[in-house]
Write an enzyme that holds these catalytic residues in place. Structure first.
Site, PDB file in Angstrom:
ATOM      1  N   LYS A  16       0.827  -1.207   0.000  1.00 16.19           N
ATOM      2  CA  LYS A  16       0.000   0.000   0.000  1.00 16.19           C
ATOM      3  C   LYS A  16       0.862   1.258   0.000  1.00 16.19           C
ATOM      4  CE  LYS A  16      -3.707  -2.517   2.251  1.00 16.19           C
ATOM      5  NZ  LYS A  16      -4.315  -2.936   3.534  1.00 16.19           N
ATOM      6  N   GLN A  48      -4.054  -1.529   9.861  1.00 13.84           N
ATOM      7  CA  GLN A  48      -3.962  -2.865   9.270  1.00 13.84           C
ATOM      8  C   GLN A  48      -4.527  -3.892  10.249  1.00 13.84           C
ATOM      9  OE1 GLN A  48      -2.919  -3.664   6.125  1.00 13.84           O
ATOM     10  NE2 GLN A  48      -3.585  -5.755   6.580  1.00 13.84           N
ATOM     11  N   ASP A  72     -10.530   3.786   5.100  1.00 10.37           N
ATOM     12  CA  ASP A  72     -10.710   2.337   4.953  1.00 10.37           C
ATOM     13  C   ASP A  72     -12.133   1.908   5.287  1.00 10.37           C
ATOM     14  OD1 ASP A  72      -9.682  -0.149   4.224  1.00 10.37           O
ATOM     15  OD2 ASP A  72      -9.071  -0.665   6.258  1.00 10.37           O
TER      16      ASP A  72
END
Length: 286
Positions: free
Chosen positions: A57, A101, A124
């Protein structure tokens, strides 16, 4: 006579187009506002797969003209410590999007951690507010994989309105939100999960199937309705999806490959939503 084959829904090409557009927007923001859109990535521990995902990413950010700032925390980090770290990033005007994450470790309250992210920086789409927006149609970011799926459907002119959409999986960042997004597009949505009885008969009634259960080849072609649209959001060891691709492709009209379908769209959506977050934050700071 050869068996008909479903058209592939190419997420790789669409993701490339989306990233090119994101790069253009990032360059304009940097040129006109002297602001480099910045995504903060937060990783707890050193799980090899998570480390790889974060590094990937970060590289995609660089290619699109975004800056990435990485926060690495030890595996022993507590919920309170993680919440504090996310609070600091949320308050930092130089950070426009935050990615935590996951998974973060069984000892951490993941929901508390997600909800420590400022909603306007939740690129996200993991906070409770973002889920509410997906369910109720308010302002907020879509979870990246569901958001990428909707972009794929739009690109291939698949209108979910009136379709019977079956979602196999109910995770808070994939199964549940994609069902809400499809419901918002006027599909009739059925959720299936590990306790669902007669799964095959339910899948066989789906005009649109989203497989998000995390089990390789879990859904077989014989259970797929002829002409259905099949979105395989699974990714298992050996580049295997949740749908048995070879048999499903002879039944479906459209199908996503694994890899090259949903996966590229997830990261492309993350980067696009980082720009979506940066633009109003920059304007507000003027």
């Amino acid at each position: 006579m050869p068996t008909a084959q479903a058209q592939l829904m190419n997420g790789t090409d669409l993701a490339r187009t989306l990233i090119d557009d994101t790069a253009r927007r990032a360059a304009a923001l940097t040129r006109d506002q002297h602001v480099v859109p910045t995504l903060a990535t937060v990783l707890v521990g050193d799980d090899p797969a998570s480390v790889t995902y974060v590094r990937m990413k970060q590289k995609r950010c660089e290619r699109a003209g975004l800056r990435s700032e990485h926060v690495a925390l030890p595996a022993s980090t507590s919920t309170a410590q993680l919440v504090d770290a996310l609070g600091v990033l949320s308050a930092d005007p130089g950070i426009h999007g935050i990615l935590l994450q996951h998974p973060v470790g069984d000892h951490i309250d993941e929901r508390a951690a997600f909800d420590a992210i400022a909603p306007e920086k939740d690129v996200d789409g993991v906070t409770s507010q973002s889920f509410a927006a997906m369910a109720l149609g308010g302002n907020g970011f879509a979870s990246c994989t569901p958001g990428g799926i909707i972009r794929l459907l739009d690109h291939y002119a698949v209108d979910p309105a009136g379709m019977h959409a079956v979602v196999v999986g109910r995770s808070p960042i994939l199964g549940r939100p994609v069902g809400m997004l499809l419901l918002g597009r006027n599909a009739t949505v059925t959720y299936c999960h590990s306790h669902t009885r007669n799964l095959g008969s339910i899948v066989s009634a789906a005009d649109l199937l989203v497989a998000a259960v995390g089990k390789p080849n879990f859904i077989v072609g014989e259970d797929i309705k002829p002409g259905a649209v099949v979105i395989d959001a699974g990714y298992n060891a050996g580049n295997i999806g949740d749908v048995e691709f070879s048999s499903a492709r002879t039944r479906a009209s459209l199908i996503t490959p694994v890899p090259g379908g949903v996966g590229p769209m997830t990261i492309a959506t993350l980067l696009a939503q980082t720009i979506d977050a940066a633009e109003p934050q920059t304007t507000a700071g003027e």
